[in-house]
Design an enzyme around this catalytic site. Structure first.
Site, short mmCIF file in Angstrom:
data_model
loop_
_atom_site.label_atom_id
_atom_site.label_comp_id
_atom_site.label_asym_id
_atom_site.label_seq_id
_atom_site.Cartn_x
_atom_site.Cartn_y
_atom_site.Cartn_z
N THR A 27 0.84 -1.20 0.00
CA THR A 27 0.00 0.00 0.00
C THR A 27 0.87 1.25 0.00
O THR A 27 2.04 1.22 0.38
CB THR A 27 -0.94 0.03 1.22
OG1 THR A 27 -0.16 0.17 2.42
CG2 THR A 27 -1.78 -1.23 1.29
N SER A 30 2.62 5.10 -4.37
CA SER A 30 2.07 6.07 -5.31
C SER A 30 3.12 6.84 -6.10
O SER A 30 2.77 7.47 -7.10
CB SER A 30 1.19 7.09 -4.56
OG SER A 30 0.11 6.47 -3.93
N GLY A 36 7.25 2.88 -0.44
CA GLY A 36 6.42 1.83 -1.01
C GLY A 36 6.93 1.36 -2.36
O GLY A 36 6.92 0.15 -2.65
N TYR A 192 0.15 12.00 14.10
CA TYR A 192 0.84 10.94 13.35
C TYR A 192 1.56 9.98 14.29
O TYR A 192 1.43 8.76 14.18
CB TYR A 192 1.83 11.59 12.39
CG TYR A 192 2.71 10.62 11.63
CD1 TYR A 192 2.23 10.00 10.48
CD2 TYR A 192 4.02 10.36 12.03
CE1 TYR A 192 3.04 9.12 9.77
CE2 TYR A 192 4.82 9.48 11.32
CZ TYR A 192 4.33 8.86 10.19
OH TYR A 192 5.13 8.00 9.49
#
Length: 281
Positions: A27, A30, A36, A192
């Site tokens: 996941t 991008s 990722g 966060y």
């Protein structure tokens, strides 16, 4: 057959494609500057077929901007170590509580009906602050994406693995934490760090839960990684904190995560592992 205390010599020779025949969902893959993407390339290089999840609107709203999914996929496809492996991709807004289960189902379908490796790398960037400046909306946003969606992904993944024959090998979950438990913590990113800390705290419980499925669950703190979000004096100050005089690069945690996905790491579960390069926080 009982396990031998020492493996046979041929078992000590490293397979160049230790993930051949395995499948993985990554996941938050991008953009090519991110962790990722680096993880997906490593898994592909080790022989796995990979499904890349992306949420382009998130990155498009950030200073670093978004990549075209086709370009991200092409970069991962170039790294494929097994000509029989494949790369797939699709969008998903994991703030939607129904999206995690849908994503697991979609990825498994694209990968031939089975999902071995889940790397939950996504997170919300920005929209955070100190204790004095955070509000309920910030806390809720980070909770929904950084924590709730990860737990729901693991839930859907576990239900999928439960349909396989008992003790099917290769089950792996890797979650991403941060440096919230190191030195001074992260006082400027309360929302966060709180949600990433929740994942760290849940790691051992999830590992115990998935033991009967022969799935290992670990969390990785990648440390400060150069993903194109900082420049100038601040960048130099972070680099000076490392004995090597540099930031971590995306492939630094990616190598660790890819290794955790292999059979060599089958005895490691319930751990929160720091990939910090000796960073002196």
């Amino acid at each position: 057959m009982p396990l031998l205390p020492h493996p046979a010599p041929e078992a000590l020779r490293r397979d160049p494609l230790p993930l051949r025949g395995r499948t993985a969902l990554v996941t938050g893959a991008s953009r090519r500057g991110g962790i990722g993407y680096a993880v997906a390339r490593r898994l592909a290089a080790y022989g796995a077929s990979v499904y890349l999840h992306h949420h382009v609107p998130h990155d498009a709203a950030m200073p670093w901007g978004a990549d075209r999914p086709a370009d991200v996929v092409a970069g991962v496809r170039e790294a494929l170590g097994d000509p029989e492996a494949s790369v797939h991709h699709g969008p998903g807004d994991l703030a939607d509580p129904t999206a995690p289960a849908d994503l697991i189902a979609t990825a498994a379908d694209a990968l031939g009906g089975r999902l071995d490796i889940l790397v939950a790398n996504h997170a919300v960037s920005g929209d955070d602050g100190t204790l004095d400046t955070i509000d309920a909306a910030m806390l809720d946003t980070h909770w929904a994406v950084d924590t709730r969606s990860v737990i729901l992904l693991v839930q859907a993944y576990a239900r999928l693995r439960a349909d396989l024959p008992p003790r099917t090998p290769g089950g792996r979950v890797v979650m991403m934490t941060s440096g919230q438990d190191i030195a001074g913590g992260m006082p400027g990113e309360i929302a966060y760090s709180l949600q990433k800390g929740a994942l760290a705290s849940a790691t051992r419980s999830l590992a115990t839960t998935l033991t009967d499925l022969a799935v290992t669950v670990n969390a990785v703190n990648p440390g400060p990684v150069d993903t194109d979000y900082m420049t100038g004096d601040d960048y130099a100050a972070i680099a000076a904190m490392f004995p090597a005089g540099r930031w971590g690069m995306p492939d630094d945690p990616a190598r660790l995560i890819a290794w955790l996905a292999t059979d060599e790491a089958e005895w490691i579960t319930g751990q929160v592992i720091d990939s910090e390069g000796g960073c002196r926080r």
